[in-house]
Design an enzyme around this catalytic site. Structure first.
Site, PDB file in Angstrom:
ATOM      1  N   GLU A  97       0.810  -1.229   0.000  1.00 36.09           N
ATOM      2  CA  GLU A  97       0.000   0.000   0.000  1.00 36.09           C
ATOM      3  C   GLU A  97       0.839   1.273   0.000  1.00 36.09           C
ATOM      4  O   GLU A  97       0.427   2.308  -0.528  1.00 36.09           O
ATOM      5  CB  GLU A  97      -0.951   0.023   1.199  1.00 36.09           C
ATOM      6  N   PHE A 154     -11.481  -7.467  13.473  1.00 38.40           N
ATOM      7  CA  PHE A 154     -10.397  -7.906  12.596  1.00 38.40           C
ATOM      8  C   PHE A 154     -10.056  -6.792  11.602  1.00 38.40           C
ATOM      9  O   PHE A 154     -10.934  -6.212  10.980  1.00 38.40           O
ATOM     10  CB  PHE A 154     -10.809  -9.179  11.845  1.00 38.40           C
ATOM     11  N   GLN A 155      -8.775  -6.517  11.478  1.00 33.08           N
ATOM     12  CA  GLN A 155      -8.251  -5.455  10.603  1.00 33.08           C
ATOM     13  C   GLN A 155      -8.877  -4.092  10.917  1.00 33.08           C
ATOM     14  O   GLN A 155      -9.100  -3.273  10.020  1.00 33.08           O
ATOM     15  CB  GLN A 155      -8.418  -5.816   9.125  1.00 33.08           C
ATOM     16  N   LYS A 169     -17.395  -0.611   5.870  1.00 37.33           N
ATOM     17  CA  LYS A 169     -17.834  -1.573   4.863  1.00 37.33           C
ATOM     18  C   LYS A 169     -19.356  -1.611   4.698  1.00 37.33           C
ATOM     19  O   LYS A 169     -19.860  -1.700   3.575  1.00 37.33           O
ATOM     20  CB  LYS A 169     -17.317  -2.965   5.229  1.00 37.33           C
ATOM     21  N   MET A 200      24.572   8.648   2.336  1.00 39.04           N
ATOM     22  CA  MET A 200      24.474   9.903   3.093  1.00 39.04           C
ATOM     23  C   MET A 200      24.721   9.657   4.584  1.00 39.04           C
ATOM     24  O   MET A 200      25.339  10.484   5.257  1.00 39.04           O
ATOM     25  CB  MET A 200      23.107  10.557   2.859  1.00 39.04           C
TER      26      MET A 200
END
Lengths: 572, 163
Positions: A53, A115-116, A165, A480
């Site tokens: 993502e 969940f999630q 949802k 760096m």
């Protein structure tokens, strides 16, 4: 229920159609399955499936940076949203207009540690311009309209819309608002005419005027207005990392980039000028170094910015002008064309001084017969692409070399993470840029450390046939970090060495791309020519340049020091 | 310097955390923060007591204005204003303290709102500094419990903060 009732998921899609979105970058998951089902049943925008993502948000971000349009990303709840956070924070720091749609667990499950589930609106609050949790299907369309409006107007930024949802499964009538009004949000567009006049008079009166332009000029599409103004005024101009391309780098009035790794002439002119015009820039620590040291040489500072909070944040401003840069610069140009000014004959002594600074040739470097110098690779890249490529970069030494040795004459060609300094952006940035400009040359300048932070996107590049050219400046160090450890930590290279590197050629090939390993300076140009040849026009080419391990980026203003306290390469 | 900032914001969930989050993210002080809906239920009014140099206060005002949900911001210290805070304090009121506590309550124009054999519960309103003065004036050992609302403020006369 009327026949024109559609699901919440379809409403989301219709909103994206109304906004004329061409690409959505995303990754499916449980909470967005309804939305993905609606994505499947439409063909007005293309969905680009990434492999993580974070890359979806970076790619949408680069789509925006390279086109000026709002980038769109779609992620699921919980880990989908948390993975997106780095991308969102990156866009926020550089003021990139984006809309991120995240799925959320159903409204009845919110707060139940489902969940999630995670508090996406809470987690992202400090790194978005604004965010919304939609709790009612009736609000989806108006919220989406607001999200696009807020993202793109004023000082742009990412806006997140979190959609549970159950809302996406319900049905409601779709009606997209034509206009949007927020009583609490009215960005100022037009600058104060009195202040603009005052600013112009100060600049015309100055003996040592200087213009310092930033990312705001690029974001505000004000390059033409800036170029016209500076050419008429005749003053020198420098640019921040984010502003590169806002004024043509090949113009003799351009002194190069300023700041920590800016040119000697740009930094000295910033320090020694008497009137400074800052346009869409924010005087940040990497740009002016120590603010007290910066102000130790008295100067009158004019600052044009659309965000009032940028003004007098780190440096006290004498003439603030709050407004859209394009509108203010247009007004300045109109005023300037009315003023009968002599063509700045009085600026000759100022340019004489600048030419002396220029004569230090601070970007000079010694080429080597055996070791590939990274600067040489960038210079050759510029030559082979005729300076007309889109260049994305990751973060570190290679980023600075790309900024220093690839002069940009056009805006929106230089795509990098300036504010947050996010390693891993380079490849997804190249994806977003290449999709937006399918026929353009897109090169990703990276290093062996950065590229491994989003390497999985080589798979996305294969799926979508993106012919990106990856310029991997492989010095087997986090360059760096190593440079700072060499200068400030007694050569103790704590964890900055990249052990167990993959064979990048085989890696690229395993993803179905072309891999090249370049170990000799004499092979640099032929290899780049081949990569950009018509033979490989359709292919992603991963070019692994084995470079000088110990090369450093110069000039350098050490952290916390003043702009005139630079270390130049010869000093060491 | 101490400043009282009043603001009107959309009465939406998360609005308070946007303001408090801004203060913690940018390292600004919050001495107190109070918030409640106004006569217009879509708007909340917040009073924030903070302190800082003029530059910091200027940044705080700008940053607050930048929040999308914030409709209006006013630094009350830019003009004349009235400040009030409510404190409820429970003090010992046994034989040793009973008269003293009644007298101090009267002096500070408080009201005794609950009484038991051994304690008084007193309400006092005033500026935050008046409430501080009351606390300092009574014997520390006599204080059982305090609760304060944080300051609310309003401009004097024609100074009105309204949409």
């Amino acid at each position: 229920m009327g026949s024109n009732y559609i699901s919440g998921a379809e409403i989301v899609i219709r909103c994206l159609h109304e906004e004329k979105v061409k690409f959505v970058f995303g990754y499916p998951g449980g909470a967005v399955l309804n939305i993905y089902d609606a994505v499947f049943q439409q063909n007005k925008f293309k969905h680009v499936l990434v492999r993580h993502e974070q890359a979806a948000v970076h790619a949408a971000d680069a789509y925006s940076r390279s086109t000026g349009k709002v980038g769109v990303a779609l992620v699921t709840s919980g880990p989908g949203a948390t993975n997106a956070v780095t991308g969102i924070a990156t866009a926020y720091m550089d003021s990139i207009p984006m809309v991120i749609i995240s799925g959320q667990v159903p409204t009845y499950a919110i707060g139940q540690d489902a969940f999630q589930e995670c508090d996406t609106v809470g987690i992202t609050r400090p790194c978005v311009k604004h965010n919304f949790l939609v709790k009612d299907i009736k609000d989806i369309a108006s919220t989406m309209k607001k999200a696009f409006y807020v993202a793109a107007s004023g000082r742009p930024g990412p806006v997140l819309v979190d959609i549970p949802k159950d809302i996406t499964a319900e049905k409601y009538e779709f009606s997209y608002p034509k206009t949007v009004h927020l009583r609490s949000y009215n960005p100022i567009i037009k600058g104060h005419s009195g202040q603009i006049k005052k600013a112009l008079l100060l600049l015309l009166d100055a003996k040592r005027p200087m213009v310092y332009s930033g990312g705001g000029v690029v974001l505000g599409d004000a390059s033409n207005q800036l170029t016209k103004f500076v050419r008429t005024l005749g003053s020198p101009i420098t640019s921040t990392l984010m502003g590169l391309g806002g004024f043509p780098a090949s113009d003799k009035q351009f002194l190069g980039m300023l700041g920590m790794h800016g040119t000697y002439e740009a930094n000295m002119a910033m320090q020694e000028c008497d009137v400074l015009l800052a346009v869409g820039a924010r005087f940040d620590d990497r740009v002016i170094g120590n603010p007290e040291h910066f102000l130790s040489k008295p100067k009158t500072i004019i600052h044009i910015d659309i965000d009032p909070s940028s003004i007098s944040k780190r440096v006290k401003i004498d003439v603030p002008i709050v407004g859209d840069v394009i509108s203010v610069l247009t007004e300045l140009n109109d005023l300037l064309s009315k003023e009968k000014i002599k063509q700045n004959a009085s600026l000759k002594p100022w340019f004489k001084e600048i030419d002396q600074w220029r004569s230090t040739n601070c970007l000079n470097f010694k080429n080597d017969k055996k070791l590939i110098k990274p600067q040489f690779v960038i210079q050759t890249l510029h030559k082979i692409t005729k300076g007309d490529a889109f260049i994305t970069s990751d973060v570190g030494q290679h980023q600075m070399w790309a900024a220093q040795y690839y002069p940009f004459d056009k805006p929106r060609r230089w795509i990098n993470s300036g504010g947050l300094g996010t390693m891993g952006v380079g490849l997804p940035y190249a994806m977003g840029t290449q999709l937006a400009h399918p026929d353009a040359k897109v090169a990703c300048v990276t290093g062996e450390a950065s590229i491994q932070m989003c390497i999985q996107e080589l798979s996305t590049c294969k799926q979508f046939h993106l012919p990106i050219k990856i310029i991997n400046l492989n010095n087997r160090y986090m360059g760096m970090v190593r440079q700072w450890q060499e200068f400030f930590y007694g050569n103790r290279y704590a964890e900055s060495y990249m052990e167990a590197l993959p064979d990048f050629v085989k890696l690229a090939e395993s993803y179905g791309h072309v891999g090249m390993k370049i170990e000799k300076p004499s092979d640099v140009e032929p290899a780049l020519k081949e990569a950009f040849s018509s033979k490989l026009k359709e292919r992603l080419v991963f070019m692994d340049f084995i470079t000088d391990q110990k090369e450093n980026v110069f000039p350098m203003v050490p952290n916390g020091k003043g702009l005139s306290e630079m270390i130049i390469a010869e000093d060491l | 310097m101490r400043h009282i900032i009043s603001l009107l914001m959309e009465n939406e969930s998360g609005a308070l955390s946007r303001v408090s989050g801004l203060f913690s993210a940018r390292g600004y002080n919050i001495e107190s923060l109070t918030v409640a809906p106004t006569e217009d239920p879509t708007l909340s009014r917040m009073t924030i007591v903070t302190s800082g140099s003029d530059e910091i206060i200027e940044q705080i005002i700008k940053q607050l204005n930048k929040l999308i949900d914030v409709v209006k911001v006013l630094d009350l210290n830019d003009g004349r204003f009235i400040e009030r805070e409510l404190m409820i304090v429970k003090v010992k009121a046994n034989a040793q303290y009973r008269d003293e506590m009644k007298r101090m309550c009267d002096i500070f124009r408080g009201r005794i709102i609950d009484v038991s054999d051994s304690s008084f519960t007193i309400e006092i309103t005033g500026s935050s500094s008046k409430l501080d003065a009351y606390i300092e004036s009574i014997d520390e050992a006599a204080i059982l419990e305090t609760v304060r609302t944080g300051a609310s403020g309003i401009g004097r006369g024609d100074r009105i903060l309204k949409v």
